[in-house]
Design an enzyme around this catalytic site. Structure first.
Site, PDB file in Angstrom:
ATOM      1  CB  SER A 187     -41.675 -19.976   9.947  1.00 55.31           C
ATOM      2  OG  SER A 187     -41.838 -19.184   8.798  1.00 55.31           O
ATOM      3  CG  ASP A 189     -35.092 -15.357   6.207  1.00 53.90           C
ATOM      4  OD1 ASP A 189     -35.615 -14.245   6.425  1.00 53.90           O
ATOM      5  OD2 ASP A 189     -35.318 -16.352   6.918  1.00 53.90           O
ATOM      6  CG  HIS A 249     -38.350 -16.418   8.798  1.00 52.71           C
ATOM      7  ND1 HIS A 249     -37.450 -17.062   7.977  1.00 52.71           N
ATOM      8  CD2 HIS A 249     -39.448 -17.190   8.849  1.00 52.71           C
ATOM      9  CE1 HIS A 249     -37.980 -18.201   7.558  1.00 52.71           C
ATOM     10  NE2 HIS A 249     -39.201 -18.304   8.066  1.00 52.71           N
TER      11      HIS A 249
END
Length: 264
Positions: free
Chosen positions: A34, A238, A241
């Site tokens: 990601s 989070d 990221h």
């Protein structure tokens, strides 16, 4: 970043790119999970409890006719954020390192030519999901060959940013061997034994063994593998990221590393 179920779109027709007016001079592969796909500007919409992209990107991510992307159906289009929206299509994509990487190269080498990016990253993927014969591996090789044939030239580098999902104890212990095998197999299948690889060393992870994965990445002992450390990056809420500023920073570091090590 963890996925309990993953759906991939695999497009066959190896080596075929739909004809069109746009064509790059040089090719870069973008792969991993990601943080390569891009999560900069992603936020949780409290009304719907869904992740959304804020639609904002800095000038370092501006589109230009000199930066193209290979679409899912293998046409060359002018690249724009979110760069991985077609490939990482079950996740919400935002700003990643690909566009700032390209704009940094063009800023420092205005005569570099038209850059062709080949997005292949998918969020939540472990290194075992990139091993030879897997859906992700086959899609990467297929898209790489199609892009290369369309321009009649070599791929300049692979940009690789992955490992956050391998920070569990067992996966972290196996990571180095799996990563080296992936790099070797990819070079073999692309008939490019000296393919430059720009390896981003992770700074966040799911699990308690982040340091093991970082050590594995830093100790990869293969030729033409250059490390770009993401340590010091700022993260989203989070804690996994990269935010937009750090995605831009990593993209620019990747560009500088490429120019310093592989561009003569």
């Amino acid at each position: 970043m963890f996925l309990s179920f993953i759906f991939f779109v695999f497009v066959p027709n190896v080596g075929s790119v739909t004809p069109g007016g746009l064509k790059p001079d040089t090719i870069f592969l973008l792969a991993g999970q990601s943080n390569m796909a891009g999560r900069g500007g992603i936020y949780n919409d409290t009304k719907t409890n869904l992740l959304k992209w804020d639609g904002m990107f800095p000038p370092q991510c501006n589109p230009t006719p000199n930066i193209l992307t290979l679409s899912l159906n293998k046409t060359w289009d002018i690249a724009s954020e979110p760069l991985h929206k077609e490939i990482d299509n079950l996740k919400t994509c935002g700003v990643g390192p690909g566009m700032p990487f390209s704009n940094q190269i063009l800023a420092k080498r205005p005569n570099f030519g038209v850059i062709g990016l080949v997005p292949c990253a998918v969020g939540g993927t472990k290194i075992e999901m990139w091993q030879k014969g897997t859906i992700l591996y086959n899609q990467l090789v297929d898209r790489a060959k199609a892009a290369r044939e369309s321009v009649g030239g070599n791929i300049r580098a692979l940009l690789w940013y992955q490992g956050e999902s391998d920070c569990g104890e067992q996966d972290s212990m196996l990571y180095k061997g799996r990563l080296e095998k992936f790099f070797n197999d990819l070079r073999d299948d692309l008939y490019s034994p000296d393919l430059p690889i720009l390896l981003v060393v992770i700074c966040s992870g799911e699990g308690n063994f982040l340091s093991n994965v970082r050590d594995a990445q830093l100790n990869i002992n293969l030729k033409n593998v250059v490390h770009v450390d993401s340590l010091g990056s700022t993260l989203l809420a989070d804690h996994l990221h990269l935010d937009t500023n750090s995605a831009v920073r990593i993209g620019q570091k990747l560009a500088d590393s490429f120019l310093n090590n592989f561009f003569h």
